[in-house]
Enzyme design. Structure first.
Site, PDB file in Angstrom:
ATOM      1  N   ASP A  24     -12.682 -10.399   9.311  1.00  0.00           N
ATOM      2  CA  ASP A  24     -11.320 -10.350   9.848  1.00  0.00           C
ATOM      3  C   ASP A  24     -11.119  -9.099  10.705  1.00  0.00           C
ATOM      4  OD1 ASP A  24      -8.727 -11.217  10.228  1.00  0.00           O
ATOM      5  OD2 ASP A  24      -7.952 -10.307   8.399  1.00  0.00           O
ATOM      6  N   VAL A  56       0.834  -1.198   0.000  1.00  0.00           N
ATOM      7  CA  VAL A  56       0.000   0.000   0.000  1.00  0.00           C
ATOM      8  C   VAL A  56       0.870   1.250   0.000  1.00  0.00           C
ATOM      9  CG1 VAL A  56      -1.816   1.265   1.207  1.00  0.00           C
ATOM     10  CG2 VAL A  56      -1.804  -1.242   1.248  1.00  0.00           C
TER      11      VAL A  56
END
Length: 551
Positions: A285, A128
Site C-alpha cells: 500500500d 495514533v
C-alpha cells in the site's frame, strides 16, 4: 446465539437494507429481500463508496481491501475505493486511556513520561497518538478502537450471509463469492491483531537493511518496541517528516541543477523493485500518505499492515510477462497468464484469450519503453483475465495495485523520471539471479528438480492438451481421427523423455556427490548412482532400437 445478539444483528440487517435501498442499488435490493438476479449490476464507483461510508468502519475497511484487488474490479472502482476514508470521529481520551491500562495492566506513567491526548490520525480500526517512553525515546502509539472487534464480528456474519445468497446466482458461482468473502473477512480480522503488523514491519526493515541496488541508509522502516506492543496496541519509533508529495523539496523548475528528487525517486523505485522481484515480500500500500520524506533527508515507509508475497516461480513469470509485453508477444502473454492462473476454467477459450491480448497490445506498437505506463499494462492484463474467466491468485491484485501506487507517486514526485532508465541497471542482475541463483550448487539442484518436475508433469499435461483438443474440435469444426493412437504415441514419447530426464538427473547427482566426496561412503554412493544410470540408459537405448523408430 443469545436473544440480545439476535436483536442487534436484526437491527443491523435492517440498517444495511435501508442504506442500500436508499442509494438505489437494485441488484443488492433483490438479494437482501430474497429475490434472485443472475445479472449483477454494480452501482457507480461514487455510489458504492457512499454506501460503504454510510455502513460504517468495517465496510470502509472492506472497501479498502477491495481496492487491492484490480483482478476483480475495473480501474474506476479501484481508484474510488483507494480514496475511501472512514468518516469516524476520534475516540475520547478516556476510552483510549482505559484501553491502554487494560492492555498493560499497570499505570501508564510507569511506561510513558509523556502521552499526547490528541490523536494525530484516526481511522476505521485504530487511532495514533504521540508519546515518549520512560527511556526518553519518542514513539507513535497505534491504539485499537474500543469494541471494534465485536462490531467487526457482527458485520462479518452479515457479509457471509449475503455472500451465501449471492452464491446462488451465476455471478456468485463464477467468482466464488463465498471464498472471496471468507478471504476478505479473514484479512480484516488479521488487521485486528497488531502483532502481525509489527512482524511485517520488522521483516520489511530487515530486508531493506541490505541491498546492492541502493544505499540502505537512504530509506528507513520504523522500529517496533515489542515490550510495549500487544494485540491491540502497536508501539513504534516516531519519525519526524512529512508525506513525500507535501515535502518542501525544490522542483526542477525552481532549481534545475538540484538532483534531490531524482536521487530519492531512484531509491524509492529500486527499494520496491527489490521487495517485489528479489525478496518476494513487499509493502502493498505505497500511497503518498505511507511514504514520508524525513527531516534528515531519508525516505520512510510506514503503515506496513498490508503485505504482498510472491514466490520465486511467480516472480519469474511476472518478469517474463513484462518482457512479453515489451516484445508485443500476445501468444506468450496468453501462455504466461495460464501459467499464473490458480485454475483454468473449461469455459476459457485460449484462442480468444490470445486474440484479446493482440487487441490490447496494439496500442503499444509505436511506443518506446519510456512511454509505457507499466501499471496500466498490468491492469489491462487483469481485465483480459477477468473477461476470459481466468482466475489469477489474489497476490496478482496486490502486485498490480502496489505497482500502480508506486508509479503514480514516482511520477508526481518526479515528473522527469524515466522508468526505463531505472529498470536498465537492474534487469541483467535480476535475470542472472533467476537463471543462475545465488550459488552454482543451488543452480544445479534447482535444475535437477525442474527436470524431475517436467518429467512427472509431461504425460499429464499432454493428456490435458489432448482433452482440450478433442473437446474444442466441435467449436472449430475439426476432426482428429484415431486420437487414441496419437495419445498413446505421445504418451510413449513423454515416458521416454521422462525416463531420459531421470537418467540425466542421476548422473548429475552422482557428479555432485563425487565432486564433494570426502569419505568412502560418499564415493560408494556416487559409483552406485553412476551404475544405476548406466543400466537404465542402456535399457532405454535397447527399447528404442527394438521399437524400430529411430527417427
Amino acid at each position: 446465539m443469545s436473544s440480545i445478539t439476535k436483536t442487534k444483528t436484526s437491527s443491523r440487517q435492517r440498517e444495511i437494507i435501508e442504506i442500500v435501498l436508499g442509494n438505489g442499488w437494485d441488484y443488492m435490493r433483490g438479494i437482501l429481500t430474497g429475490g434472485k438476479s443472475d445479472k449483477p449490476q454494480l452501482p457507480t464507483p461514487e455510489v458504492l463508496s457512499r454506501i460503504l461510508v454510510q455502513l460504517g468502519p468495517f465496510y470502509v475497511k472492506f472497501g479498502q481491501l477491495l481496492s487491492t484487488r484490480p483482478d476483480l474490479l475495473p480501474p474506476k472502482y479501484i481508484e474510488a475505493l483507494t480514496a475511501l476514508q472512514a468518516n469516524v470521529p476520534p475516540v475520547s481520551w478516556r476510552e483510549v486511556e482505559q484501553s491502554l491500562e487494560e492492555q498493560y495492566n499497570q499505570p501508564l506513567d510507569k511506561i510513558f513520561s509523556t502521552l499526547n491526548r490528541e490523536p494525530i490520525a484516526a481511522g476505521s480500526i485504530a487511532q495514533v497518538h504521540r508519546a515518549t517512553l520512560i527511556s526518553g525515546v519518542e514513539v507513535a502509539i497505534k491504539v485499537q478502537r474500543p469494541n471494534i472487534e465485536r462490531i467487526v464480528n457482527q458485520d462479518i456474519n452479515i457479509i457471509k450471509g449475503i455472500a451465501d445468497l449471492v452464491a446462488l446466482s451465476d455471478f456468485g458461482n463464477d467468482y466464488d463469492v463465498v471464498t472471496l468473502a471468507e478471504e476478505f473477512t479473514n484479512a480484516v480480522l488479521a488487521e485486528l491483531d497488531f502483532r502481525k503488523e509489527a512482524t511485517f514491519t520488522d521483516k520489511l526493515r530487515e530486508n531493506l537493511a541490505k541491498s546492492k541496488w541502493f544505499d540502505p541508509k537512504k530509506i528507513v522502516v520504523p522500529q517496533i518496541f515489542w515490550d510495549y506492543t500487544t494485540k491491540k496496541v502497536l508501539v513504534m519509533e516516531w519519525l519526524d517528516g512529512t508525506p513525500i508529495l507535501e515535502a518542501d523539496i525544490p522542483t526542477f523548475e525552481e532549481k534545475p541543477d538540484d538532483n534531490i528528487r531524482t536521487e530519492l525517486s531512484t531509491v524509492l523505485f529500486r527499494a520496491f523493485f527489490q521487495q517485489i522481484y528479489i525478496d518476494g515480500f513487499f509493502h502493498a500500500d505505497p500511497h503518498p500518505g505511507n511514504i514520508f520524506y524525513l527531516d534528515d533527508g531519508r525516505l520512510a515507509l510506514i503503515d506496513c499492515g498490508m503485505i504482498g508475497r510472491l514466490d520465486p516461480r511467480t516472480q519469474q513469470l511476472l518478469t517474463e510477462m513484462l518482457l512479453a509485453v515489451v516484445d508485443i508477444d500476445a501468444q506468450k502473454c496468453a501462455q504466461l497468464t495460464l501459467e499464473l492462473s490458480e485454475n483454468i476454467s473449461l469455459k476459457t477459450n485460449i484462442a480468444r484469450l490470445e486474440n484479446d491480448y493482440n487487441i490490447m497490445l496494439r496500442k503499444y506498437y509505436n511506443l518506446s519503453l519510456s512511454q509505457i505506463n507499466f501499471s496500466e499494462v498490468f491492469y489491462e492484463i487483469l481485465q483480459v483475465s477477468r473477461d476470459n474467466k481466468v482466475k489469477l491468485p489474489g497476490n496478482m491484485g496486490l502486485y498490480a495495485k502496489s505497482l500502480a501506487n508506486l508509479e503514480g507517486v514516482a511520477r508526481q514526485f518526479n515528473p522527469q523520471i524515466n522508468l526505463l532508465d531505472e529498470i536498465k541497471p537492474l534487469t541483467i542482475d535480476l535475470l542472472r539471479r533467476q537463471l543462475l541463483g545465488e550459488t552454482p550448487l543451488q543452480t544445479v539442484f534447482r535444475t535437477v528438480l525442474d527436470l524431475k518436475s517436467v518429467g512427472l508433469r509431461s504425460p499429464r499435461q499432454l493428456d490435458v492438451i489432448l482433452d482440450r483438443l478433442s473437446s474444442e474440435t466441435l467449436q472449430f469444426n475439426l476432426q482428429i481421427r484415431e486420437l487414441d493412437n496419437v495419445r498413446r504415441s505421445l504418451d510413449d514419447s513423454a515416458n521416454r523423455l521422462s525416463f531420459s530426464i531421470v537418467v540425466g538427473a542421476l548422473i548429475v547427482g552422482a557428479a555432485i556427490i563425487s565432486t564433494g566426496a570426502g569419505t568412502a561412503q560418499l564415493m560408494l554412493l556416487s559409483n552406485i548412482l553412476f551404475a544405476v544410470a548406466s543400466l537404465l540408459g542402456l535399457w532405454l537405448v535397447i527399447s528404442i532400437l527394438r521399437s524400430g523408430r529411430l527417427r
